[in-house]
Design a protein around this motif. Sequence first.
Motif, PDB file in Angstrom:
ATOM      1  N   THR A  79      -8.705  11.334  46.402  1.00 56.30           N
ATOM      2  CA  THR A  79      -8.542  11.230  44.951  1.00 56.30           C
ATOM      3  C   THR A  79      -7.518  12.249  44.456  1.00 56.30           C
ATOM      4  OG1 THR A  79     -10.894  10.722  44.923  1.00 56.30           O
ATOM      5  CG2 THR A  79      -9.861  11.126  42.793  1.00 56.30           C
ATOM      6  N   LEU A 100     -12.561  16.246  32.597  1.00 58.38           N
ATOM      7  CA  LEU A 100     -13.958  15.905  32.294  1.00 58.38           C
ATOM      8  C   LEU A 100     -14.647  15.515  33.593  1.00 58.38           C
ATOM      9  CD1 LEU A 100     -15.919  15.673  29.854  1.00 58.38           C
ATOM     10  CD2 LEU A 100     -15.457  13.231  29.887  1.00 58.38           C
ATOM     11  N   GLY A 127     -17.291  17.813  39.430  1.00 59.11           N
ATOM     12  CA  GLY A 127     -17.900  17.516  40.722  1.00 59.11           C
ATOM     13  C   GLY A 127     -16.881  17.464  41.838  1.00 59.11           C
ATOM     14  N   LYS A 154     -18.343  25.716  40.332  1.00 52.38           N
ATOM     15  CA  LYS A 154     -17.929  25.550  38.932  1.00 52.38           C
ATOM     16  C   LYS A 154     -17.441  26.891  38.375  1.00 52.38           C
ATOM     17  CE  LYS A 154     -21.084  21.764  37.755  1.00 52.38           C
ATOM     18  NZ  LYS A 154     -22.235  21.363  36.926  1.00 52.38           N
ATOM     19  N   ASN A 213      -6.346   5.611  42.318  1.00 51.63           N
ATOM     20  CA  ASN A 213      -7.531   5.379  43.148  1.00 51.63           C
ATOM     21  C   ASN A 213      -7.213   5.830  44.564  1.00 51.63           C
ATOM     22  OD1 ASN A 213      -9.427   3.882  44.941  1.00 51.63           O
ATOM     23  ND2 ASN A 213     -10.131   3.043  42.997  1.00 51.63           N
TER      24      ASN A 213
HETATM   25  N1  LIG Z   1     -10.403   6.674  40.868  1.00 53.14           N
HETATM   26  C1  LIG Z   1     -10.752   7.275  41.981  1.00 53.14           C
HETATM   27  O1  LIG Z   1     -10.056   7.230  42.996  1.00 53.14           O
HETATM   28  C2  LIG Z   1     -12.013   8.051  42.040  1.00 53.14           C
HETATM   29  C3  LIG Z   1     -12.851   8.111  40.977  1.00 53.14           C
HETATM   30  N2  LIG Z   1     -13.996   8.851  41.050  1.00 53.14           N
HETATM   31  C4  LIG Z   1     -14.895   8.813  39.916  1.00 53.14           C
HETATM   32  O2  LIG Z   1     -15.157  10.125  39.462  1.00 53.14           O
HETATM   33  C5  LIG Z   1     -16.505  10.204  39.018  1.00 53.14           C
HETATM   34  C6  LIG Z   1     -17.172  11.401  39.679  1.00 53.14           C
HETATM   35  O3  LIG Z   1     -17.264  11.212  41.071  1.00 53.14           O
HETATM   36  P1  LIG Z   1     -17.609  12.450  42.021  1.00 53.14           P
HETATM   37  O4  LIG Z   1     -16.805  13.625  41.670  1.00 53.14           O
HETATM   38  O5  LIG Z   1     -17.568  11.914  43.392  1.00 53.14           O
HETATM   39  O6  LIG Z   1     -19.140  12.717  41.613  1.00 53.14           O
HETATM   40  P2  LIG Z   1     -19.968  14.075  41.470  1.00 53.14           P
HETATM   41  O7  LIG Z   1     -21.387  13.664  41.377  1.00 53.14           O
HETATM   42  O8  LIG Z   1     -19.582  15.041  42.508  1.00 53.14           O
HETATM   43  O9  LIG Z   1     -19.504  14.666  40.052  1.00 53.14           O
HETATM   44  C7  LIG Z   1     -19.777  14.042  38.839  1.00 53.14           C
HETATM   45  C8  LIG Z   1     -19.376  14.990  37.730  1.00 53.14           C
HETATM   46  O10 LIG Z   1     -19.338  14.274  36.519  1.00 53.14           O
HETATM   47  C9  LIG Z   1     -19.986  15.074  35.549  1.00 53.14           C
HETATM   48  N3  LIG Z   1     -20.515  14.290  34.448  1.00 53.14           N
HETATM   49  C10 LIG Z   1     -21.447  13.332  34.472  1.00 53.14           C
HETATM   50  N4  LIG Z   1     -21.701  12.907  33.224  1.00 53.14           N
HETATM   51  C11 LIG Z   1     -20.913  13.637  32.406  1.00 53.14           C
HETATM   52  C12 LIG Z   1     -20.740  13.709  30.996  1.00 53.14           C
HETATM   53  N5  LIG Z   1     -21.443  12.926  30.171  1.00 53.14           N
HETATM   54  N6  LIG Z   1     -19.838  14.585  30.515  1.00 53.14           N
HETATM   55  C13 LIG Z   1     -19.136  15.388  31.315  1.00 53.14           C
HETATM   56  N7  LIG Z   1     -19.274  15.381  32.656  1.00 53.14           N
HETATM   57  C14 LIG Z   1     -20.155  14.519  33.185  1.00 53.14           C
HETATM   58  C15 LIG Z   1     -21.113  15.753  36.303  1.00 53.14           C
HETATM   59  O11 LIG Z   1     -21.598  16.848  35.553  1.00 53.14           O
HETATM   60  P3  LIG Z   1     -22.755  17.828  36.107  1.00 53.14           P
HETATM   61  O12 LIG Z   1     -22.053  18.694  37.118  1.00 53.14           O
HETATM   62  O13 LIG Z   1     -23.193  18.566  34.904  1.00 53.14           O
HETATM   63  O14 LIG Z   1     -23.797  16.956  36.708  1.00 53.14           O
HETATM   64  C16 LIG Z   1     -20.368  16.138  37.571  1.00 53.14           C
HETATM   65  O15 LIG Z   1     -19.694  17.359  37.413  1.00 53.14           O
HETATM   66  C17 LIG Z   1     -17.129   8.851  39.307  1.00 53.14           C
HETATM   67  O16 LIG Z   1     -17.110   8.081  38.140  1.00 53.14           O
HETATM   68  C18 LIG Z   1     -16.219   8.215  40.314  1.00 53.14           C
HETATM   69  O17 LIG Z   1     -16.167   6.813  40.238  1.00 53.14           O
HETATM   70  C19 LIG Z   1     -14.330   9.570  42.163  1.00 53.14           C
HETATM   71  C20 LIG Z   1     -13.525   9.538  43.254  1.00 53.14           C
HETATM   72  C21 LIG Z   1     -12.324   8.727  43.289  1.00 53.14           C
END
Ligand SMILES: NC(=O)C1=CN([C@@H]2O[C@H](COP(=O)(O)OP(=O)(O)OC[C@H]3O[C@@H](n4cnc5c(N)ncnc54)[C@H](OP(=O)(O)O)[C@@H]3O)[C@@H](O)[C@H]2O)C=CC1
Length: 417
Positions: free
Chosen positions: A166, A193, A196, A236, A317
């Motif tokens: 990513t 935003l 993770g 973080k 992606n």
């Molecule tokens: N387009 C692409 O190639 C890719 C897209 N993604 C997308 O990225 C997203 C995260 O994936 P990934 O990093 O693997 O997952 P993780 O579970 O590692 O991280 C998710 C993060 O999103 C945060 N989050 C969730 N809800 C909210 C909110 N309402 N406001 C702000 N932050 C929020 C979480 O916060 P908290 O730490 O507080 O729980 C966490 O920090 C997914 O939607 C995934 O589809 C991921 C990889 C590739």
Amino acid sequence: MTDAMRQAALDYHALPTPGKLSVELTTPAQTQEDLSLAYSPGVAEPVREIAKDPETAYLYTGKGNLVAVISDGSAILGLGNLGPLASKPVMEGKSLLFKRFAGINSVDIEVDAPSPEQFIQTVANIAVSFGGINLEDIKAPECFHIEEALIERCQVPVFHDDQHGTAIVTVAGMLNALDIQGKRIEDVRIVCLGAGAAATACCKLLLAAGARKEQITMLDSRGVIHSGRTDINAYKGEWARDTDMRTLDDAIDGADVFLGVSGPDLLSADQLAKMAPRPIVFACSNPNPEISPELAHRTRDDLIMATGRSDYPNQVNNVLCFPFIFRGALDVRAVRINEAMKLAAIEALRKIAHLPVPDAVREGYGGIELAFGPEYILPKPTDPRLLPEVAAAVAQAAVDSGAARLPYPQHYPLAPL
Ligand SMILES: NC(=O)C1=CN([C@@H]2O[C@H](COP(=O)(O)OP(=O)(O)OC[C@H]3O[C@@H](n4cnc5c(N)ncnc54)[C@H](OP(=O)(O)O)[C@@H]3O)[C@@H](O)[C@H]2O)C=CC1
Ligand SMILES: CC(=O)C(=O)O
Ligand SMILES: [Mg+2]
């Protein structure tokens, strides 16, 4: 998603046979002689050779062109922790993409592990079977320790795609988008935003590409990551800013870049409207972005808008990376996928986006015009130049940086698939 599209997606997975993959034979298995070579007694010969010299496994088995896609299902796309079994369609999908775009055989493995340590142990125990390990959809912060431990323990490249795949594609797309918007990465204010797996790796690689840490504001589900927070882990904590900003509403005011790797519909039209002139919005959450392209384009006409999806312009992606980075890594038998290989992949991706697009690619996207600009910042995954160009750049970087165990391949550049 419409009802018709939902049904089409379910039918695609159910028909003509359940799932998206099958195994095919590469050697004859018809006659008594075939069987005595393929199985007993003939199979004992490669067994003896591999026992004497493990490197011969690359000669006598499929190991060298086989990648395992492994998940615990703890962060399936943006759908959350739905468990290993529910992650199987995504993992089969990644295997499909490995084969389709890079000719790499791949199996999906979903691990029902009660703890990260047991997950690590399971993967480490089976890693010998594969030429590489692609970790997928494992949530933060566990994913960081899991990947580190497996890199340490496995003799083959281990790559957490949601982090590094990513990040590579995001940085390639971002640098191209900044060029189009007439901005420099050193100058821009970035709001990320999500905090993770994807967010952390994207922001690290943006720093390596020239972004300034004090210009990056990261938010998790509880708001801005700032130095007063006592509820954040060390990963973080690295992004904590000394700031009065607390919410996305605060952070987005005047920002040049929004990078969404969090969840659906979290950026409002009002917030987008408050961004700086000529903003860049990468709403990468799958399947539903942080803001829909329709709403974003209705809200302002000076933005570059990207999503993680195939059905809108500017797909940011990791599919644009993982098949090709593994192709290059496997072909030089790299021991790891290092920073030099990632940077080489970024440059190769950026370069292809500037070239005229082959007709066959355009036809696959409804015949639309595709030329470097606000609606085309990265190549399409079906671009036949990705395989030869990105794999070659990665293989060369592996050789130059000492990660390769074989010389630059004589059969390169690869023919498009
Ligand atoms: N387009 C692409 O190639 C890719 C897209 N993604 C997308 O990225 C997203 C995260 O994936 P990934 O990093 O693997 O997952 P993780 O579970 O590692 O991280 C998710 C993060 O999103 C945060 N989050 C969730 N809800 C909210 C909110 N309402 N406001 C702000 N932050 C929020 C979480 O916060 P908290 O730490 O507080 O729980 C966490 O920090 C997914 O939607 C995934 O589809 C991921 C990889 C590739
Ligand atoms: C694309 C991808 O890997 C994800 O959304 O998790
Ligand atoms: Mg993923």
